[in-house]
Design a protein around this motif. Structure first.
Motif, PDB file in Angstrom:
ATOM      1  N   LEU A  54       0.908  -1.358  -0.079  1.00 38.96           N
ATOM      2  CA  LEU A  54       0.073  -0.071  -0.025  1.00 38.96           C
ATOM      3  C   LEU A  54       0.782   1.422  -0.209  1.00 38.96           C
ATOM      4  N   HIS A  55       0.566   2.142  -0.905  1.00 35.59           N
ATOM      5  CA  HIS A  55       1.329   3.547  -0.872  1.00 35.59           C
ATOM      6  C   HIS A  55       0.735   4.484  -0.416  1.00 35.59           C
ATOM      7  N   LYS A  56       1.299   4.946   0.803  1.00 33.16           N
ATOM      8  CA  LYS A  56       0.668   6.135   1.606  1.00 33.16           C
ATOM      9  C   LYS A  56       1.324   7.452   1.359  1.00 33.16           C
ATOM     10  N   THR A  57       0.780   8.572   0.883  1.00 30.83           N
ATOM     11  CA  THR A  57       0.966   9.635   0.626  1.00 30.83           C
ATOM     12  C   THR A  57       0.514  10.636   1.878  1.00 30.83           C
ATOM     13  N   VAL A  58       1.268  11.330   2.549  1.00 30.99           N
ATOM     14  CA  VAL A  58       0.737  12.579   3.577  1.00 30.99           C
ATOM     15  C   VAL A  58       0.854  13.793   2.580  1.00 30.99           C
ATOM     16  N   ILE A  59      -0.436  14.461   2.638  1.00 29.27           N
ATOM     17  CA  ILE A  59      -0.741  15.797   1.949  1.00 29.27           C
ATOM     18  C   ILE A  59      -0.596  16.815   3.241  1.00 29.27           C
ATOM     19  N   CYS A  60       0.297  17.618   3.344  1.00 32.27           N
ATOM     20  CA  CYS A  60       0.338  18.385   4.512  1.00 32.27           C
ATOM     21  C   CYS A  60       0.791  19.593   4.309  1.00 32.27           C
ATOM     22  N   PRO A  61       0.452  20.894   5.070  1.00 33.50           N
ATOM     23  CA  PRO A  61       1.067  21.943   4.994  1.00 33.50           C
ATOM     24  C   PRO A  61       2.302  22.249   5.841  1.00 33.50           C
ATOM     25  N   LEU A  62       3.081  23.025   5.912  1.00 29.05           N
ATOM     26  CA  LEU A  62       4.288  23.290   6.776  1.00 29.05           C
ATOM     27  C   LEU A  62       3.401  23.585   8.096  1.00 29.05           C
ATOM     28  N   ILE A  90       3.945  18.785   0.309  1.00 23.31           N
ATOM     29  CA  ILE A  90       3.618  19.951   1.006  1.00 23.31           C
ATOM     30  C   ILE A  90       2.873  20.966   0.315  1.00 23.31           C
ATOM     31  N   TYR A  91       1.589  21.377   0.665  1.00 26.18           N
ATOM     32  CA  TYR A  91       0.823  22.080  -0.123  1.00 26.18           C
ATOM     33  C   TYR A  91       0.769  23.533   0.592  1.00 26.18           C
ATOM     34  N   GLU A  92       0.058  24.631  -0.121  1.00 28.45           N
ATOM     35  CA  GLU A  92       0.171  25.840   0.551  1.00 28.45           C
ATOM     36  C   GLU A  92      -1.277  26.026   0.972  1.00 28.45           C
ATOM     37  N   ALA A  93      -1.546  25.963   2.234  1.00 29.09           N
ATOM     38  CA  ALA A  93      -2.755  26.014   2.730  1.00 29.09           C
ATOM     39  C   ALA A  93      -3.392  27.348   2.587  1.00 29.09           C
TER      40      ALA A  93
END
Lengths: 242, 242
Positions: free
Chosen positions: A73-81, A104-107
């Motif tokens: 299973l491939h797990k991607t954490v999509i998170c802001p700083l 790392i996205y721009e929240a």
């Protein structure tokens, strides 16, 4: 037994010199000497026990192949700083707990904002933390990490499930995390999306692909929620493979 | 909405002055003023929304009773002291993730050892961390923490399951955490036992009451293992109560 990553394809009972990059850690931090043994994971996720046979140039010999189960299973954490050391902490623990990639996205309600130069420096630090945690926890691969744009610019359709933990679920039907994961047994890629300290914007909660999940009765801090989700996913998949 | 703990039994639509202990946090940290609202949990785990009606003496009025689900499973983390900030971090996160009690035992391979005076100071600091994490995560109770003796002096028979995560499971039959928890659906009290950075001694692994569990394929650090277990327990119990 300490673990290192080789970027080559290794064979059993052969000599290699490609871990010069780890010489400082092996010799000065771990204080290894000739004859000491360690684990090497090669680029194809094959795992070997190896023996140190020469110091300079640093040379080792593979002497045993280790059979390992790779959780596919491939797990991607999509998170802001996050503020202060929270982000460092989160990526270290998430690496231990099985995350495979960080975006790392721009929240919209981001507390921390960085210019391009600072981002580059941070990325170098993050990669070092991830590398260390990967070796220590004996993972078979090192997670990737990169900066991306706003949440709505990420292609979420490439994940089978996008787990979205949101405090205010009064307006949405939510399920327990386990129900959501058990509904579809053929999940190959999952994303775990969490917000900054300032919370998600309304716009961010309206993306079509999100699966809203309930994480217990308490309010988890921004850096704790992904660790909760990764632990539960790992336990479910461990149960399936045992 | 910020949460505070009252040690009294509260009723709806009444005035109280028992949160003087939180005045600094309310007025200086949260910068509350007259008319601002917050949550109060009373000694019977009843939850109210309350309004600040006077500053000195600090007075509030309860104006709404909040219905909450209390997860009845009692979780005790049995742990040694850990190096540096790891222990602080662990109890903060474990409090967020639902731990109800901490027993700090003297591990045979302990890295950190303290005399009585230092223990007392540490306990004060630990209680402060636990209190803060309880308020922030909106728990209904504040976990207890105490120093106890060696692992074999703890009465483990009072727990229905004693979860023991041990790296070297080659000599023992282990189960997945979820299987162990699902085997007995009538668990009221569970303990989570983990070792110091130096690992368990052989003697410590030979206690009769232990349930050996497998926590995925990776090696978790001492401070990460209890967070993994608490997350999985919480997700299982959330599923049962939803």
């Amino acid at each position: 037994m300490q673990q290192y990553f080789s970027f080559e394809a290794l064979n059993l009972n052969e000599y290699y010199t490609d871990l010069e990059k780890d010489a400082h850690h092996m010799l000065n931090v771990m204080r290894m000497s000739l004859g000491d043994t360690f684990r090497v994971v090669d680029k194809n996720k094959n795992v070997f026990k190896a023996e140190l046979t020469n110091i300079s140039p640093l040379t080792y010999k593979t002497f045993e192949k280790v059979e390992v189960i790779d959780n596919q299973l491939h797990k991607t954490v999509i998170c802001p700083l996050l503020k202060g050391e929270k982000f460092d902490f989160m990526i270290q623990k998430a690496t231990e707990l099985g995350a495979d990639a960080f975006l790392i996205y721009e929240a919209e309600h981001a507390v921390v904002k960085l210019d391009d130069k600072k981002r580059k420096n941070r990325l170098t630090r993050f990669e070092k933390i991830i590398q260390g945690a990967s070796e220590q926890s004996k993972r078979l691969s090192v997670p990737t990490i990169e900066f991306v744009g706003k949440l709505n610019t990420i292609d979420l359709t490439r994940f089978d499930v996008n787990l979205f933990a949101y405090e205010d679920l009064s307006f949405k039907k939510s399920e327990s995390l386990i129900e959501t994961l058990n509904k579809n047994k053929k999940i190959d890629a999952v994303s775990i999306i969490f917000g900054p300290e300032g919370g998600f914007s309304e716009k961010e909660t309206k993306l079509d692909e999100l699966s809203f999940v309930k994480l217990g009765e308490r309010i988890l801090r921004a850096e704790t929620a992904p660790l909760y989700m990764l632990s539960v996913i790992d336990a479910l998949w461990t149960k399936r493979t045992l």
